[in-house]
Design an enzyme around this catalytic site. Structure first.
Site, PDB file in Angstrom:
ATOM      1  N   LYS A   9      -0.230  -9.620  -0.255  1.00 59.99           N
ATOM      2  CA  LYS A   9       1.015  -9.329   0.520  1.00 59.99           C
ATOM      3  C   LYS A   9       2.234 -10.355  -0.087  1.00 59.99           C
ATOM      4  CE  LYS A   9      -0.680  -7.076   4.698  1.00 59.99           C
ATOM      5  NZ  LYS A   9      -0.633  -7.490   6.231  1.00 59.99           N
ATOM      6  N   PHE A  57       5.462  -2.595  15.705  1.00 68.38           N
ATOM      7  CA  PHE A  57       5.829  -3.718  14.811  1.00 68.38           C
ATOM      8  C   PHE A  57       6.110  -3.045  13.215  1.00 68.38           C
ATOM      9  CE2 PHE A  57       1.069  -2.507  15.129  1.00 68.38           C
ATOM     10  CZ  PHE A  57       0.914  -1.820  13.832  1.00 68.38           C
ATOM     11  N   ARG A  85     -13.409  -6.383   4.877  1.00 68.05           N
ATOM     12  CA  ARG A  85     -12.908  -6.803   6.452  1.00 68.05           C
ATOM     13  C   ARG A  85     -13.445  -8.123   6.977  1.00 68.05           C
ATOM     14  NH1 ARG A  85      -8.418  -3.653   7.687  1.00 68.05           N
ATOM     15  NH2 ARG A  85      -8.900  -3.904   9.882  1.00 68.05           N
ATOM     16  N   THR A  91      -6.738  -9.972  11.775  1.00 71.35           N
ATOM     17  CA  THR A  91      -5.273  -9.776  11.592  1.00 71.35           C
ATOM     18  C   THR A  91      -4.526 -11.097  12.090  1.00 71.35           C
ATOM     19  OG1 THR A  91      -5.534  -7.400  11.934  1.00 71.35           O
ATOM     20  CG2 THR A  91      -3.110  -8.132  12.091  1.00 71.35           C
ATOM     21  N   ARG A 102      -7.772 -14.987   5.663  1.00 71.75           N
ATOM     22  CA  ARG A 102      -6.607 -15.291   6.650  1.00 71.75           C
ATOM     23  C   ARG A 102      -6.390 -16.793   7.440  1.00 71.75           C
ATOM     24  NH1 ARG A 102      -6.782  -9.026   8.492  1.00 71.75           N
ATOM     25  NH2 ARG A 102      -5.031  -8.253   7.004  1.00 71.75           N
ATOM     26  N   ASN A 112       0.381 -12.225   6.988  1.00 75.29           N
ATOM     27  CA  ASN A 112      -1.091 -12.731   7.030  1.00 75.29           C
ATOM     28  C   ASN A 112      -1.896 -12.335   5.779  1.00 75.29           C
ATOM     29  OD1 ASN A 112      -1.425  -9.880   6.924  1.00 75.29           O
ATOM     30  ND2 ASN A 112      -2.307  -9.519   8.886  1.00 75.29           N
ATOM     31  N   HIS A 115      -3.827  -7.316   3.012  1.00 69.79           N
ATOM     32  CA  HIS A 115      -4.260  -6.054   3.631  1.00 69.79           C
ATOM     33  C   HIS A 115      -5.624  -5.453   2.981  1.00 69.79           C
ATOM     34  CE1 HIS A 115      -4.186  -1.664   4.643  1.00 69.79           C
ATOM     35  NE2 HIS A 115      -4.724  -1.498   3.446  1.00 69.79           N
TER      36      HIS A 115
END
Length: 140
Positions: A9, A57, A85, A91, A102, A112, A115
Site C-alpha cells: 500500500k 471505512f 494471511r 488487519t 503488519r 496497515n 493487502h
C-alpha cells in the site's frame, strides 16, 4: 499451486519498505509471478474496494489507496491464500502476531502496509483487476 494477490500500500511505498517486505514474502516461500508499481485514482481504488462500499471505512480507504503509488503482486505457493494471511498478520497491527509484516511495519488499522486476498476466488478476481494474463510469468 495456488495464487494470491497482495498490494504493498502507499504507506509501504512512502516508508521505502518495498524491498524489506518483498524479501519477507520471498523468504516465506512465495514466488512473485507478477509485479508492478502503479497509482490508483479514486475511481480505480473505489472500484477495487467496491465490496466495502457500504462499510464506514470505505471513503477513508479509497482516499488512502489513491494517496500515492502502490505495488500489486501475484504470488504463488501451495496454500498461498492462507499462508499469506498468516504472514501479513491481523488487519490491526496491535492485534497482529509478532514477526508478521503488519506487526513489524504497520502504524494503524487504516494504514496497515499491505493487502492480501481473503480467498482463492477473490485472489483471481483481484489479480485480473491489476494484471492481464500475459503479465503473469512463472519462472521455474
Amino acid at each position: 499451486m495456488e495464487r494470491t494477490l497482495t498490494i504493498l500500500k502507499p504507506d509501504c511505498v512512502r516508508k521505502q519498505l518495498i524491498g524489506a517486505v518483498t524479501n519477507m514474502i520471498e523468504r516465506a516461500g512465495f514466488r512473485i509471478v507478477a509485479m508492478k508499481k502503479t497509482r490508483l485514482t479514486k475511481e480505480t481504488a473505489g472500484a477495487f474496494y467496491a465490496v466495502h462500499k457500504e462499510r464506514p471505512f470505505y471513503g477513508e480507504l479509497v482516499e488512502f489507496m489513491s494517496s500515492g503509488p502502490c505495488v500489486p503482486m501475484i504470488l504463488e505457493k501451495e496454500n498461498a491464500v492462507a499462508d499469506f494471511r498468516t504472514l501479513i498478520g491481523a488487519t490491526d497491527p496491535a492485534q497482529a502476531d509478532e514477526g508478521t509484516i503488519r506487526k513489524l511495519y504497520a502504524d494503524s488499522k487504516g494504514e496497515n502496509i499491505i493487502h492480501g486476498s481473503d480467498s482463492a476466488e477473490n485472489a483471481a478476481i483481484e489479480s485480473a483487476f491489476f494484471f492481464a494474463a500475459e503479465e503473469v510469468v512463472r519462472v521455474d
